[in-house]
Motif scaffolding. Structure first.
Motif, PDB file in Angstrom:
ATOM      1  N   ARG A  27       0.828  -1.203   0.000  1.00 16.24           N
ATOM      2  CA  ARG A  27       0.000   0.000   0.000  1.00 16.24           C
ATOM      3  C   ARG A  27       0.872   1.267   0.000  1.00 16.24           C
ATOM      4  NH1 ARG A  27      -5.400   0.278   0.990  1.00 16.24           N
ATOM      5  NH2 ARG A  27      -5.393  -1.860   1.767  1.00 16.24           N
ATOM      6  N   ALA A  28       1.968   1.228   0.759  1.00 15.49           N
ATOM      7  CA  ALA A  28       2.871   2.379   0.805  1.00 15.49           C
ATOM      8  C   ALA A  28       3.490   2.642  -0.565  1.00 15.49           C
ATOM      9  CB  ALA A  28       3.964   2.139   1.846  1.00 15.49           C
ATOM     10  N   SER A  29       3.861   1.563  -1.292  1.00 14.44           N
ATOM     11  CA  SER A  29       4.437   1.725  -2.631  1.00 14.44           C
ATOM     12  C   SER A  29       3.423   2.321  -3.593  1.00 14.44           C
ATOM     13  CB  SER A  29       4.916   0.367  -3.153  1.00 14.44           C
ATOM     14  OG  SER A  29       6.029  -0.088  -2.424  1.00 14.44           O
ATOM     15  N   LEU A  30       2.177   1.850  -3.524  1.00  9.02           N
ATOM     16  CA  LEU A  30       1.144   2.353  -4.417  1.00  9.02           C
ATOM     17  C   LEU A  30       0.798   3.804  -4.102  1.00  9.02           C
ATOM     18  CD1 LEU A  30      -1.146  -0.791  -4.550  1.00  9.02           C
ATOM     19  CD2 LEU A  30       0.177   0.154  -6.436  1.00  9.02           C
ATOM     20  N   ASP A  31       0.860   4.167  -2.830  1.00  6.03           N
ATOM     21  CA  ASP A  31       0.563   5.551  -2.444  1.00  6.03           C
ATOM     22  C   ASP A  31       1.530   6.536  -3.105  1.00  6.03           C
ATOM     23  OD1 ASP A  31      -1.582   4.811  -0.913  1.00  6.03           O
ATOM     24  OD2 ASP A  31      -0.519   4.894   1.007  1.00  6.03           O
ATOM     25  N   LYS A  32       2.773   6.082  -3.367  1.00  7.28           N
ATOM     26  CA  LYS A  32       3.764   6.953  -3.997  1.00  7.28           C
ATOM     27  C   LYS A  32       3.400   7.302  -5.440  1.00  7.28           C
ATOM     28  CE  LYS A  32       7.608   4.840  -1.409  1.00  7.28           C
ATOM     29  NZ  LYS A  32       8.851   4.054  -1.568  1.00  7.28           N
ATOM     30  N   LEU A  33       2.572   6.467  -6.057  1.00  4.82           N
ATOM     31  CA  LEU A  33       2.278   6.631  -7.481  1.00  4.82           C
ATOM     32  C   LEU A  33       1.092   7.548  -7.757  1.00  4.82           C
ATOM     33  CD1 LEU A  33       2.754   2.911  -8.602  1.00  4.82           C
ATOM     34  CD2 LEU A  33       4.389   4.786  -8.757  1.00  4.82           C
ATOM     35  N   ASN A  34       0.300   7.857  -6.727  1.00  2.00           N
ATOM     36  CA  ASN A  34      -0.872   8.721  -6.905  1.00  2.00           C
ATOM     37  C   ASN A  34      -1.770   8.237  -8.041  1.00  2.00           C
ATOM     38  OD1 ASN A  34      -0.144  10.617  -4.853  1.00  2.00           O
ATOM     39  ND2 ASN A  34       1.377  11.478  -6.264  1.00  2.00           N
ATOM     40  N   LEU A  35      -2.104   6.961  -8.004  1.00  7.33           N
ATOM     41  CA  LEU A  35      -2.940   6.371  -9.045  1.00  7.33           C
ATOM     42  C   LEU A  35      -4.365   6.911  -8.980  1.00  7.33           C
ATOM     43  CD1 LEU A  35      -1.796   2.642  -8.715  1.00  7.33           C
ATOM     44  CD2 LEU A  35      -1.030   4.331 -10.398  1.00  7.33           C
ATOM     45  N   PRO A  36      -5.066   6.946 -10.125  1.00 10.72           N
ATOM     46  CA  PRO A  36      -6.461   7.420 -10.112  1.00 10.72           C
ATOM     47  C   PRO A  36      -7.415   6.393  -9.519  1.00 10.72           C
ATOM     48  CG  PRO A  36      -5.846   6.687 -12.305  1.00 10.72           C
ATOM     49  CD  PRO A  36      -4.584   6.644 -11.477  1.00 10.72           C
ATOM     50  N   MET A  37      -6.905   5.211  -9.196  1.00  8.07           N
ATOM     51  CA  MET A  37      -7.730   4.154  -8.622  1.00  8.07           C
ATOM     52  C   MET A  37      -7.308   3.917  -7.177  1.00  8.07           C
ATOM     53  SD  MET A  37      -7.380   1.573 -11.855  1.00  8.07           S
ATOM     54  CE  MET A  37      -5.615   1.899 -11.960  1.00  8.07           C
ATOM     55  N   GLN A  38      -8.250   3.502  -6.354  1.00  8.62           N
ATOM     56  CA  GLN A  38      -7.978   3.230  -4.955  1.00  8.62           C
ATOM     57  C   GLN A  38      -7.836   1.727  -4.725  1.00  8.62           C
ATOM     58  OE1 GLN A  38      -7.513   5.713  -2.632  1.00  8.62           O
ATOM     59  NE2 GLN A  38      -7.685   7.045  -4.422  1.00  8.62           N
ATOM     60  N   VAL A  39      -6.973   1.365  -3.776  1.00  6.77           N
ATOM     61  CA  VAL A  39      -6.809  -0.046  -3.426  1.00  6.77           C
ATOM     62  C   VAL A  39      -8.017  -0.495  -2.618  1.00  6.77           C
ATOM     63  CG1 VAL A  39      -5.441  -1.714  -2.130  1.00  6.77           C
ATOM     64  CG2 VAL A  39      -4.302   0.111  -3.414  1.00  6.77           C
ATOM     65  N   GLN A  40      -8.601  -1.597  -3.047  1.00 13.97           N
ATOM     66  CA  GLN A  40      -9.749  -2.145  -2.336  1.00 13.97           C
ATOM     67  C   GLN A  40      -9.310  -3.220  -1.347  1.00 13.97           C
ATOM     68  OE1 GLN A  40     -12.942  -4.497  -4.435  1.00 13.97           O
ATOM     69  NE2 GLN A  40     -14.177  -2.722  -3.855  1.00 13.97           N
ATOM     70  N   THR A  41      -8.586  -4.221  -1.838  1.00 11.95           N
ATOM     71  CA  THR A  41      -8.089  -5.289  -0.969  1.00 11.95           C
ATOM     72  C   THR A  41      -6.710  -5.731  -1.429  1.00 11.95           C
ATOM     73  OG1 THR A  41      -9.109  -7.054  -2.305  1.00 11.95           O
ATOM     74  CG2 THR A  41     -10.404  -6.178  -0.465  1.00 11.95           C
ATOM     75  N   ILE A  42      -5.934  -6.285  -0.497  1.00 12.65           N
ATOM     76  CA  ILE A  42      -4.646  -6.895  -0.801  1.00 12.65           C
ATOM     77  C   ILE A  42      -4.644  -8.275  -0.172  1.00 12.65           C
ATOM     78  CG2 ILE A  42      -2.134  -6.764  -0.502  1.00 12.65           C
ATOM     79  CD1 ILE A  42      -2.431  -3.729  -0.256  1.00 12.65           C
ATOM     80  N   SER A  43      -4.361  -9.290  -0.977  1.00 14.33           N
ATOM     81  CA  SER A  43      -4.404 -10.653  -0.472  1.00 14.33           C
ATOM     82  C   SER A  43      -3.366 -11.504  -1.189  1.00 14.33           C
ATOM     83  CB  SER A  43      -5.796 -11.265  -0.678  1.00 14.33           C
ATOM     84  OG  SER A  43      -6.145 -11.265  -2.058  1.00 14.33           O
ATOM     85  N   GLU A  44      -3.086 -12.685  -0.648  1.00 10.45           N
ATOM     86  CA  GLU A  44      -2.168 -13.599  -1.311  1.00 10.45           C
ATOM     87  C   GLU A  44      -2.789 -14.090  -2.610  1.00 10.45           C
ATOM     88  OE1 GLU A  44      -1.001 -16.772   1.214  1.00 10.45           O
ATOM     89  OE2 GLU A  44      -0.148 -15.484   2.766  1.00 10.45           O
ATOM     90  N   SER A  45      -1.986 -14.161  -3.645  1.00  8.27           N
ATOM     91  CA  SER A  45      -2.474 -14.688  -4.916  1.00  8.27           C
ATOM     92  C   SER A  45      -2.254 -16.201  -4.943  1.00  8.27           C
ATOM     93  CB  SER A  45      -1.721 -14.025  -6.077  1.00  8.27           C
ATOM     94  OG  SER A  45      -0.439 -14.631  -6.244  1.00  8.27           O
TER      95      SER A  45
END
Length: 239
Positions: A27-45
């Motif tokens: 989540r911290a890495s994605l926050d750096k990118l300022n993407l137009p989409m929000q993270v909903q969930t993070i789980s093991e693939s």
């Protein structure tokens, strides 16, 4: 930055100095990118060491546990029967749920008396194949398929096509206005609070790149025109 559907992208990001839970690092890495989409969930693939990041648009990207690497693309399961696209299946489920929650009053709907299922179509009044598909709406209805239109003016949320679609959504009879516009006839200009711009942005987030973009009830994307009988068969098989 806009992610394109099924295009693989590898990004090297600065790793945090102190290791935290994988979800926190990602989540911290994605926050750096300022993407137009929000993270909903993070789980093991299903793949060991790879994490699945579900965006609020329904799209999925993958990340390493430390958040240092991101990958966008399709994850396949290799079985005796061939390849199974796990990414497409997961995305379709979320996208279907999202589209099925949209308010009916914000769509232009052509429905039979007793629909068996529905399709949600991002459409443009100036698109030739959209017009061809619309000429078969009565046939789709007769086959038990409800047609739900969302606006996707290909030239963007401003301009002549967008203005026409706003007039459709604001018309006293949106269904008739849609039909007349797709016949190439001029319709009466109308204005009101309307969802055209929001629907266009939703289409962009879902990876719509052309029209008609047809989503079946379970979220499966059918890109482009298909004859009514073929589309009805697929819609009934993917409820």
């Amino acid at each position: 930055m806009r992610f394109k559907y099924y295009m693989t992208l590898l990004l090297a990001l600065g790793a945090p100095a102190v290791m935290a839970a994988p979800a926190d690092d990602i989540r911290a890495s994605l926050d750096k990118l300022n993407l137009p989409m929000q993270v909903q969930t993070i789980s093991e693939s299903p793949m060991e060491g790879l994490y699945q990041v579900q965006m609020d648009s329904g799209r999925i990207i993958y990340a390493s546990a430390d958040g240092k690497f991101l990958v966008q693309g399709a994850l396949f399961d290799v079985t005796d029967g061939g390849l199974s696209n796990l990414t497409a299946a997961a995305e379709a489920k979320t996208i279907g749920e999202s589209l099925n929650k949209l308010p009916r009053e914000e769509m232009v709907i052509f429905a039979p008396e007793k629909p068996e299922t529905h399709v949600t179509i991002f459409t443009d009044v100036d698109c030739g194949y959209c017009r061809l598909l619309h000429s078969e709406v009565d046939e789709l209805n007769a086959l038990g398929i409800e047609v739900r239109y969302l606006a996707f003016p290909r030239s963007g949320a401003s301009g002549e096509s967008a203005a026409t679609m706003e007039s459709i959504w604001c018309a006293k009879d949106p269904q008739e206005a849609m039909t007349q516009a797709k016949l190439g006839n001029t319709i009466e200009q109308a204005s009101c609070a309307n969802p055209v711009a929001n629907q266009y942005q939703l289409g962009v987030q879902l990876g719509v790149q052309g029209t008609p973009a047809i989503f079946l009830a379970n979220g499966t994307l059918v890109p482009g025109y298909k004859p009514a009988k073929t589309l009805a068969q697929e819609a009934l098989a993917n409820q």
